[in-house]
Write a protein that holds these residues in place. Structure first.
Motif, PDB file in Angstrom:
ATOM      1  N   GLY A   1     -48.557   3.202 -33.358  1.00 45.74           N
ATOM      2  CA  GLY A   1     -48.364   4.410 -34.158  1.00 45.74           C
ATOM      3  C   GLY A   1     -49.552   5.341 -34.116  1.00 45.74           C
ATOM      4  N   THR A   2     -50.735   4.781 -34.045  1.00 45.46           N
ATOM      5  CA  THR A   2     -51.952   5.585 -33.981  1.00 45.46           C
ATOM      6  C   THR A   2     -51.949   6.494 -32.762  1.00 45.46           C
ATOM      7  OG1 THR A   2     -53.204   3.860 -35.103  1.00 45.46           O
ATOM      8  CG2 THR A   2     -54.487   5.480 -33.869  1.00 45.46           C
ATOM      9  N   PHE A   3     -51.364   6.001 -31.667  1.00 45.99           N
ATOM     10  CA  PHE A   3     -51.363   6.755 -30.422  1.00 45.99           C
ATOM     11  C   PHE A   3     -50.053   7.500 -30.183  1.00 45.99           C
ATOM     12  CE2 PHE A   3     -54.223   3.037 -29.393  1.00 45.99           C
ATOM     13  CZ  PHE A   3     -55.351   3.708 -29.810  1.00 45.99           C
ATOM     14  N   GLY A   4     -49.190   7.536 -31.203  1.00 47.00           N
ATOM     15  CA  GLY A   4     -47.974   8.327 -31.121  1.00 47.00           C
ATOM     16  C   GLY A   4     -46.749   7.591 -30.624  1.00 47.00           C
ATOM     17  N   PHE A   5     -46.808   6.269 -30.545  1.00 44.84           N
ATOM     18  CA  PHE A   5     -45.669   5.479 -30.094  1.00 44.84           C
ATOM     19  C   PHE A   5     -45.061   4.758 -31.298  1.00 44.84           C
ATOM     20  CE2 PHE A   5     -48.602   5.715 -26.439  1.00 44.84           C
ATOM     21  CZ  PHE A   5     -47.788   6.423 -25.568  1.00 44.84           C
ATOM     22  N   ASP A   6     -44.475   5.558 -32.187  1.00 44.61           N
ATOM     23  CA  ASP A   6     -43.978   5.034 -33.455  1.00 44.61           C
ATOM     24  C   ASP A   6     -42.890   3.985 -33.297  1.00 44.61           C
ATOM     25  OD1 ASP A   6     -45.743   6.675 -34.843  1.00 44.61           O
ATOM     26  OD2 ASP A   6     -44.289   8.308 -34.980  1.00 44.61           O
ATOM     27  N   SER A   7     -41.978   4.173 -32.337  1.00 46.54           N
ATOM     28  CA  SER A   7     -40.888   3.208 -32.199  1.00 46.54           C
ATOM     29  C   SER A   7     -41.416   1.848 -31.741  1.00 46.54           C
ATOM     30  CB  SER A   7     -39.817   3.728 -31.238  1.00 46.54           C
ATOM     31  OG  SER A   7     -40.356   3.909 -29.942  1.00 46.54           O
ATOM     32  N   ILE A   8     -42.412   1.838 -30.874  1.00 48.79           N
ATOM     33  CA  ILE A   8     -43.028   0.577 -30.452  1.00 48.79           C
ATOM     34  C   ILE A   8     -43.706  -0.075 -31.661  1.00 48.79           C
ATOM     35  CG2 ILE A   8     -44.851  -0.469 -29.024  1.00 48.79           C
ATOM     36  CD1 ILE A   8     -42.497   0.406 -27.325  1.00 48.79           C
ATOM     37  N   GLY A   9     -44.409   0.720 -32.443  1.00 51.61           N
ATOM     38  CA  GLY A   9     -45.057   0.194 -33.647  1.00 51.61           C
ATOM     39  C   GLY A   9     -44.054  -0.384 -34.628  1.00 51.61           C
ATOM     40  N   ASP A  10     -42.926   0.297 -34.795  1.00 47.57           N
ATOM     41  CA  ASP A  10     -41.891  -0.194 -35.710  1.00 47.57           C
ATOM     42  C   ASP A  10     -41.301  -1.521 -35.224  1.00 47.57           C
ATOM     43  OD1 ASP A  10     -42.293   2.068 -37.249  1.00 47.57           O
ATOM     44  OD2 ASP A  10     -40.501   3.113 -36.513  1.00 47.57           O
ATOM     45  N   GLU A  11     -41.047  -1.605 -33.909  1.00 44.40           N
ATOM     46  CA  GLU A  11     -40.503  -2.843 -33.352  1.00 44.40           C
ATOM     47  C   GLU A  11     -41.517  -3.981 -33.476  1.00 44.40           C
ATOM     48  OE1 GLU A  11     -38.893  -2.308 -29.418  1.00 44.40           O
ATOM     49  OE2 GLU A  11     -37.782  -0.532 -30.058  1.00 44.40           O
TER      50      GLU A  11
ATOM     51  N   ALA B   1     -40.751 -10.916 -38.793  1.00 40.97           N
ATOM     52  CA  ALA B   1     -39.844 -12.033 -38.505  1.00 40.97           C
ATOM     53  C   ALA B   1     -40.619 -13.326 -38.306  1.00 40.97           C
ATOM     54  CB  ALA B   1     -39.000 -11.724 -37.262  1.00 40.97           C
ATOM     55  N   ILE B   2     -41.705 -13.250 -37.555  1.00 46.94           N
ATOM     56  CA  ILE B   2     -42.490 -14.463 -37.279  1.00 46.94           C
ATOM     57  C   ILE B   2     -43.166 -14.974 -38.540  1.00 46.94           C
ATOM     58  CG2 ILE B   2     -44.486 -15.370 -36.031  1.00 46.94           C
ATOM     59  CD1 ILE B   2     -43.710 -13.437 -33.730  1.00 46.94           C
ATOM     60  N   THR B   3     -43.807 -14.086 -39.289  1.00 50.28           N
ATOM     61  CA  THR B   3     -44.546 -14.537 -40.475  1.00 50.28           C
ATOM     62  C   THR B   3     -43.625 -15.055 -41.579  1.00 50.28           C
ATOM     63  OG1 THR B   3     -44.688 -12.283 -41.334  1.00 50.28           O
ATOM     64  CG2 THR B   3     -46.555 -13.089 -40.044  1.00 50.28           C
ATOM     65  N   SER B   4     -42.378 -14.586 -41.602  1.00 51.44           N
ATOM     66  CA  SER B   4     -41.447 -15.056 -42.637  1.00 51.44           C
ATOM     67  C   SER B   4     -40.660 -16.288 -42.192  1.00 51.44           C
ATOM     68  CB  SER B   4     -40.478 -13.938 -43.016  1.00 51.44           C
ATOM     69  OG  SER B   4     -39.605 -13.671 -41.939  1.00 51.44           O
ATOM     70  N   GLY B   5     -40.863 -16.702 -40.942  1.00 51.00           N
ATOM     71  CA  GLY B   5     -40.177 -17.896 -40.463  1.00 51.00           C
ATOM     72  C   GLY B   5     -38.762 -17.651 -39.975  1.00 51.00           C
ATOM     73  N   ARG B   6     -38.368 -16.386 -39.871  1.00 48.69           N
ATOM     74  CA  ARG B   6     -37.026 -16.071 -39.369  1.00 48.69           C
ATOM     75  C   ARG B   6     -36.988 -16.202 -37.848  1.00 48.69           C
ATOM     76  NH1 ARG B   6     -37.894 -11.250 -42.342  1.00 48.69           N
ATOM     77  NH2 ARG B   6     -37.588 -10.085 -40.410  1.00 48.69           N
ATOM     78  N   SER B   7     -35.791 -16.173 -37.313  1.00 48.42           N
ATOM     79  CA  SER B   7     -35.616 -16.175 -35.865  1.00 48.42           C
ATOM     80  C   SER B   7     -36.261 -14.904 -35.304  1.00 48.42           C
ATOM     81  CB  SER B   7     -34.124 -16.200 -35.520  1.00 48.42           C
ATOM     82  OG  SER B   7     -33.954 -16.098 -34.134  1.00 48.42           O
ATOM     83  N   TRP B   8     -37.033 -15.040 -34.239  1.00 53.64           N
ATOM     84  CA  TRP B   8     -37.823 -13.908 -33.748  1.00 53.64           C
ATOM     85  C   TRP B   8     -37.561 -13.574 -32.287  1.00 53.64           C
ATOM     86  CZ3 TRP B   8     -41.282 -15.067 -29.801  1.00 53.64           C
ATOM     87  CH2 TRP B   8     -41.536 -16.434 -29.595  1.00 53.64           C
ATOM     88  N   HIS B   9     -36.858 -14.425 -31.562  1.00 48.00           N
ATOM     89  CA  HIS B   9     -36.695 -14.243 -30.122  1.00 48.00           C
ATOM     90  C   HIS B   9     -35.983 -12.938 -29.754  1.00 48.00           C
ATOM     91  CE1 HIS B   9     -37.407 -18.578 -30.596  1.00 48.00           C
ATOM     92  NE2 HIS B   9     -38.103 -18.432 -29.487  1.00 48.00           N
ATOM     93  N   GLU B  10     -34.920 -12.611 -30.472  1.00 52.74           N
ATOM     94  CA  GLU B  10     -34.178 -11.385 -30.173  1.00 52.74           C
ATOM     95  C   GLU B  10     -35.036 -10.147 -30.458  1.00 52.74           C
ATOM     96  OE1 GLU B  10     -30.244  -9.099 -31.827  1.00 52.74           O
ATOM     97  OE2 GLU B  10     -30.116 -11.284 -31.602  1.00 52.74           O
ATOM     98  N   THR B  11     -35.768 -10.163 -31.545  1.00 52.16           N
ATOM     99  CA  THR B  11     -36.656  -9.051 -31.889  1.00 52.16           C
ATOM    100  C   THR B  11     -37.756  -8.909 -30.851  1.00 52.16           C
ATOM    101  OG1 THR B  11     -36.207  -9.475 -34.220  1.00 52.16           O
ATOM    102  CG2 THR B  11     -38.091  -8.080 -33.727  1.00 52.16           C
ATOM    103  N   ALA B  12     -38.280 -10.026 -30.386  1.00 50.65           N
ATOM    104  CA  ALA B  12     -39.322 -10.001 -29.353  1.00 50.65           C
ATOM    105  C   ALA B  12     -38.773  -9.451 -28.043  1.00 50.65           C
ATOM    106  CB  ALA B  12     -39.893 -11.403 -29.148  1.00 50.65           C
ATOM    107  N   ALA B  13     -37.552  -9.850 -27.688  1.00 48.51           N
ATOM    108  CA  ALA B  13     -36.937  -9.355 -26.456  1.00 48.51           C
ATOM    109  C   ALA B  13     -36.725  -7.842 -26.513  1.00 48.51           C
ATOM    110  CB  ALA B  13     -35.618 -10.075 -26.195  1.00 48.51           C
ATOM    111  N   LYS B  14     -36.348  -7.353 -27.679  1.00 46.38           N
ATOM    112  CA  LYS B  14     -36.156  -5.907 -27.841  1.00 46.38           C
ATOM    113  C   LYS B  14     -37.483  -5.167 -27.654  1.00 46.38           C
ATOM    114  CE  LYS B  14     -34.499  -2.423 -31.062  1.00 46.38           C
ATOM    115  NZ  LYS B  14     -34.066  -2.124 -32.417  1.00 46.38           N
ATOM    116  N   LEU B  15     -38.552  -5.686 -28.222  1.00 43.65           N
ATOM    117  CA  LEU B  15     -39.875  -5.074 -28.058  1.00 43.65           C
ATOM    118  C   LEU B  15     -40.307  -5.120 -26.598  1.00 43.65           C
ATOM    119  CD1 LEU B  15     -42.497  -3.802 -29.094  1.00 43.65           C
ATOM    120  CD2 LEU B  15     -43.246  -6.112 -29.771  1.00 43.65           C
ATOM    121  N   ALA B  16     -40.097  -6.250 -25.940  1.00 40.63           N
ATOM    122  CA  ALA B  16     -40.461  -6.372 -24.525  1.00 40.63           C
ATOM    123  C   ALA B  16     -39.694  -5.352 -23.681  1.00 40.63           C
ATOM    124  CB  ALA B  16     -40.188  -7.787 -24.026  1.00 40.63           C
TER     125      ALA B  16
END
Length: 119
Positions: free
Chosen positions: A75-85, A92-107
């Motif tokens: 977000g600092t460099f203007g890539f807000d959607s990457i920051g949001d993802e 997801a990771i810190t709360s113990g939820r499933s994170w693989h799909e969210t990680a794949a979307k970010l990748a």
């Protein structure tokens, strides 16, 4: 050191110049922002590969580390959607939820950024 904006750093003891993410900073914040954005985009593909490797290895710690970094930087460099993802992945990771799909979307988003090579 006095910070007036995320990319404008002044330090009287260092002749008004310092380094941020390997990019020399001076009083021309537009030039600095452009350089840092180019550097951020150049690192998108390796970051995507790291996330994909973490998914395959079920390596929460590596994914969390990178998500935290991206959450703070993007977000600092203007890539807000990457920051949001990245924030969603971190949550997801810190709360113990499933994170693989969210990680794949970010990748995927990082890979698309690398393919476009635009800022």
């Amino acid at each position: 050191m006095f910070v007036h904006s995320p990319l404008r750093v002044f330090n009287a003891a260092w002749d008004g110049r310092t380094r941020l993410l390997g990019v020399l900073l001076d009083s021309d914040s537009d030039t600095v922002l452009a350089r840092v954005r180019v550097s951020f985009v150049a690192k998108a593909a390796p970051r995507a590969a790291t996330i994909r490797s973490a998914i395959v290895a079920d390596d929460r710690q590596s994914a969390l580390f990178l998500a935290h970094q991206l959450n703070g930087m993007a977000g600092t460099f203007g890539f807000d959607s990457i920051g949001d993802e990245a924030a969603c992945l971190e949550a997801a990771i810190t709360s113990g939820r499933s994170w693989h799909e969210t990680a794949a979307k970010l990748a995927t988003s990082l890979e698309q950024m690398a393919e476009r090579k635009s800022c």
